[in-house]
Design an enzyme around this catalytic site. Structure first.
Site, PDB file in Angstrom:
ATOM      1  N   LYS A  33       0.844  -1.207   0.000  1.00  0.00           N
ATOM      2  CA  LYS A  33       0.000   0.000   0.000  1.00  0.00           C
ATOM      3  C   LYS A  33       0.875   1.251   0.000  1.00  0.00           C
ATOM      4  O   LYS A  33       2.080   1.171   0.308  1.00  0.00           O
ATOM      5  CB  LYS A  33      -0.886  -0.011   1.242  1.00  0.00           C
ATOM      6  CG  LYS A  33      -0.105   0.144   2.542  1.00  0.00           C
ATOM      7  CD  LYS A  33      -0.953  -0.090   3.775  1.00  0.00           C
ATOM      8  CE  LYS A  33      -0.128   0.097   5.033  1.00  0.00           C
ATOM      9  NZ  LYS A  33      -0.749  -0.536   6.204  1.00  0.00           N
ATOM     10  N   ARG A 148     -10.390   0.044  14.309  1.00  0.00           N
ATOM     11  CA  ARG A 148     -10.308   0.859  13.101  1.00  0.00           C
ATOM     12  C   ARG A 148     -11.375   0.307  12.177  1.00  0.00           C
ATOM     13  O   ARG A 148     -12.543   0.351  12.528  1.00  0.00           O
ATOM     14  CB  ARG A 148      -8.877   0.774  12.546  1.00  0.00           C
ATOM     15  CG  ARG A 148      -8.398   2.042  11.924  1.00  0.00           C
ATOM     16  CD  ARG A 148      -6.910   2.030  11.648  1.00  0.00           C
ATOM     17  NE  ARG A 148      -6.464   0.912  10.832  1.00  0.00           N
ATOM     18  CZ  ARG A 148      -5.214   0.741  10.402  1.00  0.00           C
ATOM     19  NH1 ARG A 148      -4.302   1.622  10.699  1.00  0.00           N
ATOM     20  NH2 ARG A 148      -4.880  -0.295   9.673  1.00  0.00           N
ATOM     21  N   TYR A 280      17.992  30.678   8.197  1.00  0.00           N
ATOM     22  CA  TYR A 280      16.788  31.401   8.628  1.00  0.00           C
ATOM     23  C   TYR A 280      16.694  31.464  10.150  1.00  0.00           C
ATOM     24  O   TYR A 280      17.009  30.490  10.840  1.00  0.00           O
ATOM     25  CB  TYR A 280      15.534  30.690   8.116  1.00  0.00           C
ATOM     26  CG  TYR A 280      15.295  30.869   6.638  1.00  0.00           C
ATOM     27  CD1 TYR A 280      15.044  32.132   6.099  1.00  0.00           C
ATOM     28  CD2 TYR A 280      15.302  29.771   5.788  1.00  0.00           C
ATOM     29  CE1 TYR A 280      14.817  32.287   4.738  1.00  0.00           C
ATOM     30  CE2 TYR A 280      15.073  29.910   4.427  1.00  0.00           C
ATOM     31  CZ  TYR A 280      14.830  31.177   3.914  1.00  0.00           C
ATOM     32  OH  TYR A 280      14.596  31.327   2.581  1.00  0.00           O
ATOM     33  N   MET A 326      13.613  25.036   2.455  1.00  0.00           N
ATOM     34  CA  MET A 326      12.697  24.333   1.555  1.00  0.00           C
ATOM     35  C   MET A 326      13.418  23.306   0.678  1.00  0.00           C
ATOM     36  O   MET A 326      12.950  22.191   0.493  1.00  0.00           O
ATOM     37  CB  MET A 326      11.953  25.342   0.675  1.00  0.00           C
ATOM     38  CG  MET A 326      10.735  24.759  -0.006  1.00  0.00           C
ATOM     39  SD  MET A 326       9.856  25.967  -1.009  1.00  0.00           S
ATOM     40  CE  MET A 326       9.073  26.993   0.230  1.00  0.00           C
TER      41      MET A 326
HETATM   42  C1  LIG Z   1      -0.052  -1.684   6.813  1.00  0.00           C
HETATM   43  C2  LIG Z   1      -0.759  -2.907   7.161  1.00  0.00           C
HETATM   44  C3  LIG Z   1      -0.078  -4.134   7.314  1.00  0.00           C
HETATM   45  C4  LIG Z   1       1.423  -4.263   7.320  1.00  0.00           C
HETATM   46  O1  LIG Z   1       1.956  -3.919   8.587  1.00  0.00           O
HETATM   47  P1  LIG Z   1       3.541  -3.895   8.811  1.00  0.00           P
HETATM   48  O2  LIG Z   1       3.695  -3.487  10.229  1.00  0.00           O
HETATM   49  O3  LIG Z   1       4.102  -2.912   7.861  1.00  0.00           O
HETATM   50  O4  LIG Z   1       4.045  -5.272   8.547  1.00  0.00           O
HETATM   51  C5  LIG Z   1      -0.839  -5.274   7.477  1.00  0.00           C
HETATM   52  N1  LIG Z   1      -2.188  -5.217   7.525  1.00  0.00           N
HETATM   53  C6  LIG Z   1      -2.869  -4.065   7.408  1.00  0.00           C
HETATM   54  C7  LIG Z   1      -4.351  -4.064   7.483  1.00  0.00           C
HETATM   55  C8  LIG Z   1      -2.179  -2.869   7.240  1.00  0.00           C
HETATM   56  O5  LIG Z   1      -2.856  -1.709   7.144  1.00  0.00           O
END
Ligand SMILES: *Cc1c(COP(=O)(O)O)cnc(C)c1O
Length: 380
Positions: A33, A148, A280, A326
């Site tokens: 993802k 969640r 800055y 920046m």
């Molecule tokens: C991101 C995620 C993972 C992976 O978790 P890691 O700690 O990166 O191994 C697995 N399951 C779900 C639902 C996630 O959102």
């Protein structure tokens, strides 16, 4: 964005980490993802697919579509499920899909959506009513303590009732996510989640004996492979992160190799006399004669403005001084021999004294996941 800094993705290290994780003996569903945590969705997917990985977890359905367009086959799970936007609500952005559009895209490209609420379950059932028995792959998400996404375990019997009248839907996966698998001090909660998950799966397994269970993330796979389910979902560890860094389980992730490197060239090297200020806000004032290297990376590139970081330059560590700007950051290179414009300063990684994502995360007051996601926006 065009700038002078670059990321380098070590796909050889990705393969090394994959081998290490496969040694658990379980098939894996790598989590790619968010552009593979900043490492590049397609490059990572293609590399994993070359090793016969045929399950992938992405975020949005559209990310899955990108995989299909690149020729990736097998199961693609969309962890965010369908867009929640009803087709008739005013669209906030023309590029944001409605639920119906996401459903159509998932059906067209055979992407397995994570079904986590009644609205999406019902709409998907409606839109596929005329499909053949078991022709639409879905994953059921159960909330076992993360609070969640997901159905509550007590709702699973009701989910089964809904599936009974939607025989076209084929629940391939039963999924839940762990909240503290990376914290050895909270093992009790992890075991509690695993127990709840196993109990909730029982009913589903009765009606769908082929369904596969997916619970474990990276930390769970490393510490409790027996709890991870049929198809664990590692993300972080694949990219070389040790989820147990700094804990008493540190050794479990010791062989993992970082996949992302980020560097920027030195633009200029110049003296800073005692009493002169730099940058800055004049937050830094030299208390002795110094040498400064200006490096071509800044907060626009995702390099945080927080102070306290170091870079790896010519095999040594150089501290960041003054405010990060920046597109430029200054380093104290007073004690370093021979720093020249064009030398690569490593923000992450490096030939020797490499900067670890965990270190950068601690300087920035965040977690290494955020580090690679942020810096992953830099051009490769
Ligand atoms: C991101 C995620 C993972 C992976 O978790 P890691 O700690 O990166 O191994 C697995 N399951 C779900 C639902 C996630 O959102």
């Amino acid at each position: 964005m065009n700038s002078l800094c670059r990321t380098r993705i070590r796909l050889d290290n990705l393969l090394h980490n994959l081998d290490l994780l496969l040694s658990s003996g379980k098939p894996l569903m790598p989590v790619i993802k968010a552009d593979a945590y900043g490492h590049g969705l397609l490059a990572v997917a293609v590399t994993l697919a070359s090793q016969d990985i045929d399950h992938f977890a992405v975020g949005a359905v559209s990310e899955g579509v990108e995989l299909r367009r690149a020729g990736i086959r097998g199961t693609v799970l969309a962890l965010l499920g369908f867009s929640p936007l009803a087709a008739d609500t005013p669209n906030l952005s023309p590029t944001l899909p409605s639920m119906d559009e996401d459903i159509r895209a998932a059906l067209t490209h055979e992407i397995t959506p994570l079904i986590h609420d009644w609205a999406t379950l019902e709409r998907l059932s409606e839109l596929t009513r005329d499909w053949q028995k078991h022709s639409v792959s879905i994953a059921i998400k159960c909330d076992t303590g993360m609070a969640r996404l997901g159905f509550s375990p007590k709702d699973i019997p009701l989910v089964l009732d809904k599936l009974a009248v939607a025989p076209q839907l084929r629940p391939d996966l039963f999924v839940s996510h762990l909240a503290v698998a990376d914290d050895p001090d909270q093992d009790a909660f992890t075991h509690e989640q695993a127990d709840i998950f196993r109990d909730a799966a029982r009913g589903l397994r009765h009606f769908f004996p082929e369904i596969r269970l997916s619970l474990g993330n990276s930390a769970c796979l490393l510490a409790f492979p027996e709890l991870a389910g049929d198809l664990p979902r590692p993300g972080f560890a694949l990219y070389g992160g040790n989820p147990f860094y700094g804990t008493r389980r540190d050794v479990l992730g010791i062989g993992l190799a970082p996949v992302m490197e980020v560097f920027a060239p030195v633009l200029e090297v110049h003296p800073l006399r005692a009493g002169q200020s730099l940058g800055y806000g004049r937050t830094f004032v030299a208390d002795h004669d110094m040498t400064v290297a200006v490096v071509g990376i800044g907060y626009a590139d995702g390099y945080r403005r927080t102070s306290g970081a170091q870079m790896s330059l010519n095999g040594m560590r150089a501290p960041v001084i003054g405010r990060v700007a920046m597109q430029m950051t200054c380093l104290d290179v007073t004690d370093m021999p021979e720093v020249h414009p064009g030398d690569p300063a490593y923000v992450l990684g490096g030939e020797s004294r490499p900067v670890r994502a965990d270190e950068l995360a601690s300087w920035w007051g965040t977690i290494p996941y955020e580090v690679t996601c942020l810096l992953g926006h830099i051009q490769r």
